[in-house]
Enzyme design. Structure first.
Site, PDB file in Angstrom:
ATOM      1  N   LYS A   1       0.854  -1.192   0.000  1.00 12.06           N
ATOM      2  CA  LYS A   1       0.000   0.000   0.000  1.00 12.06           C
ATOM      3  C   LYS A   1       0.887   1.238   0.000  1.00 12.06           C
ATOM      4  CE  LYS A   1      -2.256   2.032   3.581  1.00 12.06           C
ATOM      5  NZ  LYS A   1      -2.306   3.495   3.544  1.00 12.06           N
TER       6      LYS A   1
ATOM      7  N   ARG B   1       3.350  -1.313  10.430  1.00 10.29           N
ATOM      8  CA  ARG B   1       4.468  -1.401  11.369  1.00 10.29           C
ATOM      9  C   ARG B   1       4.796  -2.784  11.924  1.00 10.29           C
ATOM     10  NH1 ARG B   1       2.195   3.784  14.307  1.00 10.29           N
ATOM     11  NH2 ARG B   1       0.351   2.799  13.392  1.00 10.29           N
TER      12      ARG B   1
HETATM   13  O1  C5P Z   1       1.422   0.576  10.767  1.00 10.43           O
HETATM   14  P1  C5P Z   1      -0.044   0.257  10.684  1.00 10.43           P
HETATM   15  O2  C5P Z   1      -0.343  -1.221  10.504  1.00 10.43           O
HETATM   16  O3  C5P Z   1      -0.846   0.878  11.801  1.00 10.43           O
HETATM   17  O4  C5P Z   1      -0.482   0.959   9.317  1.00 10.43           O
HETATM   18  C1  C5P Z   1      -1.803   0.981   8.890  1.00 10.43           C
HETATM   19  C2  C5P Z   1      -1.938   1.718   7.582  1.00 10.43           C
HETATM   20  O5  C5P Z   1      -3.332   1.815   7.295  1.00 10.43           O
HETATM   21  C3  C5P Z   1      -1.386   3.139   7.583  1.00 10.43           C
HETATM   22  O6  C5P Z   1      -0.925   3.411   6.251  1.00 10.43           O
HETATM   23  C4  C5P Z   1      -2.598   3.972   7.911  1.00 10.43           C
HETATM   24  O7  C5P Z   1      -2.533   5.257   7.371  1.00 10.43           O
HETATM   25  C5  C5P Z   1      -3.716   3.179   7.243  1.00 10.43           C
HETATM   26  N1  C5P Z   1      -5.041   3.379   7.823  1.00 10.43           N
HETATM   27  C6  C5P Z   1      -5.326   3.119   9.149  1.00 10.43           C
HETATM   28  N2  C5P Z   1      -6.590   3.326   9.643  1.00 10.43           N
HETATM   29  C7  C5P Z   1      -7.533   3.777   8.841  1.00 10.43           C
HETATM   30  C8  C5P Z   1      -7.283   4.037   7.494  1.00 10.43           C
HETATM   31  C9  C5P Z   1      -5.996   3.822   7.021  1.00 10.43           C
HETATM   32  O8  C5P Z   1      -4.461   2.691   9.907  1.00 10.43           O
HETATM   33  N3  C5P Z   1      -8.736   3.938   9.309  1.00 10.43           N
END
Ligand code: C5P
Length: 239
Positions: free
Chosen positions: A33, A215
């Site tokens: 993504k 992450r």
């Molecule tokens: O690192 P992590 O697993 O938290 O990343 C989640 C990804 O999904 C990030 O790119 C974040 O911007 C995106 N995202 C999110 N929650 C949402 C929409 C998008 O964590 N509601």
């Protein structure tokens, strides 16, 4: 082996860091993504540098403008051949229909696969008070359901939703409408700033189609090992 449902969130503005991560994850995740941070820093050239790594790309641009402008943006982005692109459902039905038509027409013209368009309903950073402040239904679930249904009626292929919305939305919307779900954490990973998380297996069991995981993979000492561990846990829960 069935295709991995996981799109790894590459939240970096740096092409080299993204490329090095991508090469370690090939074969271990279903795609990458890329968001605005990466795309605005590196543009289509940066995108192509990653798209050459054999991993489908989910381009999370959250488009929102008048229908004619969003259709133009979708035409431009379709030429890059992403697997998924996001647009804000609150941009309204005419905007979503124009986007869906632009994706179809451009892909046909190019003889390329059509990107799947995903609606963004209510950002999880907003609470009920924020919704009221911008004149939207402060009943969060009602507003999410309304925008999810509008996305489907307007020809989008699915939506991005949070883990705790999967079950309700799947029940309301039925099969054949993609649920792309961030906020996913294996039990062994830190929650970071995510508040309401589910494990990959829990989210899939409730009806998610794809999971966005950042992450727990990208910040791991060995990202490939973390991705492999998640893939193993998912296949164990299916067997
Ligand atoms: O690192 P992590 O697993 O938290 O990343 C989640 C990804 O999904 C990030 O790119 C974040 O911007 C995106 N995202 C999110 N929650 C949402 C929409 C998008 O964590 N509601």
């Amino acid at each position: 082996m069935t295709a991995s449902p996981i799109f790894c969130a590459v939240d970096t503005p740096t092409i080299d860091a993204a490329r090095s991560l991508a090469s370690r994850l090939t074969g271990l995740v279903g795609g990458l993504k890329l968001g605005l941070e990466f795309f605005l820093a590196n543009g289509p050239d940066g995108y192509r540098a990653l798209a050459g790594q054999d991993l489908p790309i989910f381009l999370d641009l959250k488009l929102h403008d008048i229908p004619n402008t969003v259709a133009g943006a979708v035409r431009s982005v379709t030429a890059l051949n992403p697997a998924f692109v996001t647009i804000h459902a609150s941009g309204g039905p005419a905007m979503m229909k124009a986007a869906a038509e632009a994706a179809r027409e451009t892909a046909d013209k190019l003889g390329a696969p059509r990107p799947r368009l995903l609606g963004v309903t209510v950002m999880t950073s907003l609470d009920s008070g924020d919704l009221g402040a911008v004149g939207q239904d402060p009943d969060m679930a009602a507003q999410v359901d309304r925008l999810a249904e509008l996305s489907r009626e307007s020809g989008l292929d699915g939506i991005v939703c949070s883990p705790h919305e999967i079950e309700r939305l799947r029940r309301r919307i039925g099969e054949g409408f993609t649920l792309m779900v961030p906020g996913i954490r294996p039990r062994w990973a830190a929650a970071n700033d995510q508040k309401r998380v589910l494990t990959p297996s829990e989210a899939m069991a409730l009806g998610a189609d794809h999971l966005v995981i950042g992450r727990p993979i990208t910040a791991a000492t060995d990202p490939a090992e973390a991705a492999r561990r998640i893939a193993d846990e998912l296949s164990e829960s299916h067997s």
